[in-house]
Structures are given as structure tokens and as C-alpha cells.
Scaffold this motif. Structure first.
Motif, PDB file in Angstrom:
ATOM      1  N   ILE A 127       0.891  -1.166   0.000  1.00 18.70           N
ATOM      2  CA  ILE A 127       0.000   0.000   0.000  1.00 18.70           C
ATOM      3  C   ILE A 127       0.927   1.212   0.000  1.00 18.70           C
ATOM      4  O   ILE A 127       1.567   1.523   1.001  1.00 18.70           O
ATOM      5  CB  ILE A 127      -0.933   0.022   1.235  1.00 18.70           C
ATOM      6  CG1 ILE A 127      -1.708  -1.301   1.372  1.00 18.70           C
ATOM      7  CG2 ILE A 127      -1.860   1.234   1.167  1.00 18.70           C
ATOM      8  CD1 ILE A 127      -2.609  -1.641   0.203  1.00 18.70           C
ATOM      9  N   GLU A 128       1.041   1.844  -1.162  1.00 20.00           N
ATOM     10  CA  GLU A 128       1.969   2.954  -1.329  1.00 20.00           C
ATOM     11  C   GLU A 128       1.222   4.279  -1.227  1.00 20.00           C
ATOM     12  O   GLU A 128       0.238   4.513  -1.923  1.00 20.00           O
ATOM     13  CB  GLU A 128       2.657   2.857  -2.687  1.00 20.00           C
ATOM     14  CG  GLU A 128       3.654   3.963  -2.942  1.00 20.00           C
ATOM     15  CD  GLU A 128       4.282   3.869  -4.320  1.00 20.00           C
ATOM     16  OE1 GLU A 128       4.440   4.931  -4.963  1.00 20.00           O
ATOM     17  OE2 GLU A 128       4.607   2.742  -4.751  1.00 20.00           O
ATOM     18  N   PHE A 129       1.702   5.124  -0.345  1.00 18.73           N
ATOM     19  CA  PHE A 129       1.138   6.460  -0.181  1.00 18.73           C
ATOM     20  C   PHE A 129       1.989   7.401  -1.016  1.00 18.73           C
ATOM     21  O   PHE A 129       3.169   7.588  -0.745  1.00 18.73           O
ATOM     22  CB  PHE A 129       1.128   6.856   1.292  1.00 18.73           C
ATOM     23  CG  PHE A 129       0.275   5.939   2.117  1.00 18.73           C
ATOM     24  CD1 PHE A 129      -1.085   6.147   2.218  1.00 18.73           C
ATOM     25  CD2 PHE A 129       0.822   4.844   2.771  1.00 18.73           C
ATOM     26  CE1 PHE A 129      -1.894   5.294   2.961  1.00 18.73           C
ATOM     27  CE2 PHE A 129       0.033   3.985   3.512  1.00 18.73           C
ATOM     28  CZ  PHE A 129      -1.323   4.211   3.609  1.00 18.73           C
ATOM     29  N   ASN A 130       1.390   7.978  -2.056  1.00 13.78           N
ATOM     30  CA  ASN A 130       2.159   8.697  -3.059  1.00 13.78           C
ATOM     31  C   ASN A 130       1.476  10.015  -3.394  1.00 13.78           C
ATOM     32  O   ASN A 130       0.345  10.034  -3.850  1.00 13.78           O
ATOM     33  CB  ASN A 130       2.261   7.814  -4.309  1.00 13.78           C
ATOM     34  CG  ASN A 130       3.200   8.355  -5.317  1.00 13.78           C
ATOM     35  OD1 ASN A 130       3.160   9.530  -5.657  1.00 13.78           O
ATOM     36  ND2 ASN A 130       4.066   7.487  -5.825  1.00 13.78           N
ATOM     37  N   SER A 131       2.191  11.099  -3.156  1.00 13.45           N
ATOM     38  CA  SER A 131       1.644  12.430  -3.448  1.00 13.45           C
ATOM     39  C   SER A 131       2.124  12.981  -4.776  1.00 13.45           C
ATOM     40  O   SER A 131       1.698  14.056  -5.191  1.00 13.45           O
ATOM     41  CB  SER A 131       2.034  13.410  -2.334  1.00 13.45           C
ATOM     42  OG  SER A 131       1.503  12.985  -1.119  1.00 13.45           O
ATOM     43  N   PHE A 132       3.008  12.251  -5.467  1.00 12.45           N
ATOM     44  CA  PHE A 132       3.611  12.774  -6.682  1.00 12.45           C
ATOM     45  C   PHE A 132       2.960  12.243  -7.950  1.00 12.45           C
ATOM     46  O   PHE A 132       2.891  12.941  -8.947  1.00 12.45           O
ATOM     47  CB  PHE A 132       5.114  12.467  -6.692  1.00 12.45           C
ATOM     48  CG  PHE A 132       5.811  13.023  -5.489  1.00 12.45           C
ATOM     49  CD1 PHE A 132       6.008  14.388  -5.348  1.00 12.45           C
ATOM     50  CD2 PHE A 132       6.245  12.181  -4.475  1.00 12.45           C
ATOM     51  CE1 PHE A 132       6.632  14.908  -4.226  1.00 12.45           C
ATOM     52  CE2 PHE A 132       6.868  12.698  -3.353  1.00 12.45           C
ATOM     53  CZ  PHE A 132       7.063  14.061  -3.225  1.00 12.45           C
ATOM     54  N   GLU A 133       2.506  11.008  -7.939  1.00 11.43           N
ATOM     55  CA  GLU A 133       1.955  10.393  -9.147  1.00 11.43           C
ATOM     56  C   GLU A 133       0.437  10.510  -9.246  1.00 11.43           C
ATOM     57  O   GLU A 133      -0.133  10.152 -10.267  1.00 11.43           O
ATOM     58  CB  GLU A 133       2.338   8.914  -9.196  1.00 11.43           C
ATOM     59  CG  GLU A 133       3.819   8.686  -9.372  1.00 11.43           C
ATOM     60  CD  GLU A 133       4.175   7.215  -9.398  1.00 11.43           C
ATOM     61  OE1 GLU A 133       3.328   6.392  -9.773  1.00 11.43           O
ATOM     62  OE2 GLU A 133       5.318   6.897  -9.025  1.00 11.43           O
ATOM     63  N   CYS A 134      -0.209  10.955  -8.185  1.00  9.45           N
ATOM     64  CA  CYS A 134      -1.665  11.066  -8.229  1.00  9.45           C
ATOM     65  C   CYS A 134      -2.117  12.284  -7.445  1.00  9.45           C
ATOM     66  O   CYS A 134      -1.388  12.819  -6.630  1.00  9.45           O
ATOM     67  CB  CYS A 134      -2.319   9.792  -7.700  1.00  9.45           C
ATOM     68  SG  CYS A 134      -1.607   9.134  -6.190  1.00  9.45           S
ATOM     69  N   THR A 135      -3.342  12.706  -7.721  1.00  9.04           N
ATOM     70  CA  THR A 135      -3.903  13.877  -7.042  1.00  9.04           C
ATOM     71  C   THR A 135      -4.790  13.409  -5.889  1.00  9.04           C
ATOM     72  O   THR A 135      -5.200  12.250  -5.850  1.00  9.04           O
ATOM     73  CB  THR A 135      -4.735  14.735  -8.014  1.00  9.04           C
ATOM     74  OG1 THR A 135      -5.916  14.012  -8.357  1.00  9.04           O
ATOM     75  CG2 THR A 135      -3.947  15.086  -9.265  1.00  9.04           C
ATOM     76  N   PRO A 136      -5.131  14.319  -4.975  1.00 13.58           N
ATOM     77  CA  PRO A 136      -5.956  13.939  -3.826  1.00 13.58           C
ATOM     78  C   PRO A 136      -7.332  13.389  -4.199  1.00 13.58           C
ATOM     79  O   PRO A 136      -7.945  12.676  -3.425  1.00 13.58           O
ATOM     80  CB  PRO A 136      -6.101  15.242  -3.036  1.00 13.58           C
ATOM     81  CG  PRO A 136      -4.938  16.067  -3.438  1.00 13.58           C
ATOM     82  CD  PRO A 136      -4.645  15.697  -4.858  1.00 13.58           C
ATOM     83  N   GLU A 137      -7.819  13.689  -5.402  1.00  9.06           N
ATOM     84  CA  GLU A 137      -9.154  13.228  -5.799  1.00  9.06           C
ATOM     85  C   GLU A 137      -9.131  11.969  -6.658  1.00  9.06           C
ATOM     86  O   GLU A 137     -10.177  11.431  -7.007  1.00  9.06           O
ATOM     87  CB  GLU A 137      -9.903  14.355  -6.528  1.00  9.06           C
ATOM     88  CG  GLU A 137     -10.222  15.531  -5.618  1.00  9.06           C
ATOM     89  CD  GLU A 137     -11.010  15.125  -4.365  1.00  9.06           C
ATOM     90  OE1 GLU A 137     -12.003  14.374  -4.475  1.00  9.06           O
ATOM     91  OE2 GLU A 137     -10.601  15.548  -3.270  1.00  9.06           O
ATOM     92  N   ASP A 138      -7.929  11.491  -7.014  1.00  9.57           N
ATOM     93  CA  ASP A 138      -7.823  10.295  -7.852  1.00  9.57           C
ATOM     94  C   ASP A 138      -8.338   9.051  -7.133  1.00  9.57           C
ATOM     95  O   ASP A 138      -8.293   8.961  -5.897  1.00  9.57           O
ATOM     96  CB  ASP A 138      -6.368  10.043  -8.259  1.00  9.57           C
ATOM     97  CG  ASP A 138      -5.881  10.988  -9.332  1.00  9.57           C
ATOM     98  OD1 ASP A 138      -6.706  11.721  -9.906  1.00  9.57           O
ATOM     99  OD2 ASP A 138      -4.664  10.998  -9.584  1.00  9.57           O
ATOM    100  N   LEU A 139      -8.781   8.101  -7.936  1.00  7.55           N
ATOM    101  CA  LEU A 139      -9.122   6.786  -7.404  1.00  7.55           C
ATOM    102  C   LEU A 139      -7.831   6.078  -7.022  1.00  7.55           C
ATOM    103  O   LEU A 139      -6.763   6.371  -7.581  1.00  7.55           O
ATOM    104  CB  LEU A 139      -9.839   5.948  -8.467  1.00  7.55           C
ATOM    105  CG  LEU A 139     -11.165   6.465  -9.012  1.00  7.55           C
ATOM    106  CD1 LEU A 139     -11.674   5.530 -10.105  1.00  7.55           C
ATOM    107  CD2 LEU A 139     -12.192   6.602  -7.920  1.00  7.55           C
ATOM    108  N   PRO A 140      -7.892   5.132  -6.085  1.00  9.28           N
ATOM    109  CA  PRO A 140      -6.707   4.306  -5.851  1.00  9.28           C
ATOM    110  C   PRO A 140      -6.315   3.615  -7.154  1.00  9.28           C
ATOM    111  O   PRO A 140      -7.169   3.260  -7.966  1.00  9.28           O
ATOM    112  CB  PRO A 140      -7.190   3.282  -4.817  1.00  9.28           C
ATOM    113  CG  PRO A 140      -8.351   3.950  -4.133  1.00  9.28           C
ATOM    114  CD  PRO A 140      -9.000   4.784  -5.200  1.00  9.28           C
ATOM    115  N   VAL A 141      -5.030   3.440  -7.354  1.00 10.72           N
ATOM    116  CA  VAL A 141      -4.504   2.833  -8.569  1.00 10.72           C
ATOM    117  C   VAL A 141      -3.762   1.560  -8.182  1.00 10.72           C
ATOM    118  O   VAL A 141      -3.011   1.545  -7.208  1.00 10.72           O
ATOM    119  CB  VAL A 141      -3.532   3.799  -9.280  1.00 10.72           C
ATOM    120  CG1 VAL A 141      -2.869   3.145 -10.469  1.00 10.72           C
ATOM    121  CG2 VAL A 141      -4.253   5.069  -9.679  1.00 10.72           C
ATOM    122  N   ALA A 142      -3.960   0.498  -8.967  1.00  9.99           N
ATOM    123  CA  ALA A 142      -3.264  -0.757  -8.700  1.00  9.99           C
ATOM    124  C   ALA A 142      -2.253  -1.041  -9.801  1.00  9.99           C
ATOM    125  O   ALA A 142      -2.485  -0.731 -10.965  1.00  9.99           O
ATOM    126  CB  ALA A 142      -4.268  -1.894  -8.614  1.00  9.99           C
TER     127      ALA A 142
END
Length: 181
Positions: A127-142
Motif C-alpha cells: 500500500i503505497e502512499f504517493n503524493s507525486f503520481e496522483c492527485t488527492p481526488e484520484d481513485l486508488p490505482v493498482a
């Protein structure tokens, strides 16, 4: 030499000393079924799934504290609650293949089952917490090749309902394929 002895013993045990032709028996089954039967946990529980989750927190201290809270108090409890809720609703017709937990595992890994821990102790779902590749409103990405689910570092402001909605949309939009439906 000891390896050959062990393999011979397994083959003899599986074939009942040659009475059953295992390859013929398995040849009528799809590979995925054989793999699942031979190597997976038959009844997946929330605790089984939680045991393989491995968090990767961001380096920012304030964000890391929020992410730790999210991982330990929201994500884990969400998985337990969904499994319990589903089990109550479907006591008599519970199907491991369509359960929420198997859908979650499939979303993260591409497979709807977990391997036995004893045969693969290093197995994990990151479970990666990533602020660089996604925005706060994005769906979780697998990323199924890496057994990874990425969530924005803000963890939806620790709002469980928002996370639940986003995760369910992500799972539903990728059900049965590697791309979005």
C-alpha cells in the motif's frame, strides 16, 4: 539426491503409486483453477489479507503520521467490516471468488486469491502512499505486476466514506481486466 527422493515421494503420493494419472486429471482444468486449488488459501479472511499488506509511507513526517493512522485504523478496519458485512448478508451463499476480499486482492494483484504464506513468506501487497503520481481526488490505482495499490499521500483526509467510495469505484471499473472498463 535428497531432492530426487522428495520429488519421487510427492509424485508417488499424488498418483497413489501410479494408480491415478495426475496430468490427465489436471489437463481438463484451466491453469488458473489448478493454480488456485494447489497454492491458495481456500477461505480468505480479512486477517489473511491484512497480514500481507505492507505500507510504504511518504517521507514527510506530518503526512506519514496521517498515513499510519489511515493504514492501521481506516484501511484495516474497512477490510474487516466489509468482510463481516458480506458474511452476514450472504451466510448461506458466500462465494470466495466474488467476495469483496477476493475482489480487493484481485484489484491489487490480478489474482483473486492469496498464496499460502508458508510456501511464499515474502508475498505482500504494498500500500503505497504517493503524493507525486496522483492527485488527492484520484481513485486508488493498482499495479498488479508489483502487487501494489497506490493512494494519494493525503489519504482522502482520513475520510473513510470517501476512501470507501473511491476504492469501490476503482475495483468496479477494473473488474475482469487490466484497464478501465
Amino acid at each position: 539426491r535428497s531432492r530426487d527422493l522428495a520429488l519421487d515421494a510427492i509424485r508417488e503420493g499424488l498418483t497413489l503409486n501410479g494408480l491415478i494419472n495426475i496430468p490427465v486429471q489436471f489437463s481438463v482444468l484451466p491453469f488458473e483453477v489448478v493454480s488456485k486449488l494447489a497454492f491458495s488459501i481456500p477461505d480468505m479472511s480479512a486477517d489473511d489479507v491484512i497480514a500481507v499488506l505492507k505500507p510504504e509511507y511518504s517521507d514527510e513526517q506530518i503526512a506519514k503520521e496521517e498515513q499510519e493512522f489511515f493504514f492501521h485504523n481506516i484501511l484495516k478496519q474497512f477490510l474487516k467490516d466489509k468482510a463481516e458485512e458480506e458474511q452476514e448478508e450472504n451466510k448461506k451463499k458466500f462465494d470466495v471468488d466474488t467476495s469483496f476480499l477476493s475482489q480487493f486482492v484481485k484489484f491489487c494483484t490480478g489474482l483473486n486469491y492469496l498464496p499460502y504464506r508458508i510456501s511464499n513468506p515474502e508475498y505482500s501487497i504494498v500500500i503505497e502512499f504517493n503524493s507525486f503520481e496522483c492527485t488527492p481526488e484520484d481513485l486508488p490505482v493498482a499495479h498488479t505486476c508489483e502487487n501494489t495499490m497506490k493512494i494519494h499521500g493525503s489519504v482522502y483526509n482520513n475520510d473513510r466514506e470517501k476512501f470507501e467510495g473511491k476504492l469501490m469505484m476503482a475495483i468496479e471499473s477494473t473488474d475482469g481486466c487490466f484497464g478501465m472498463n
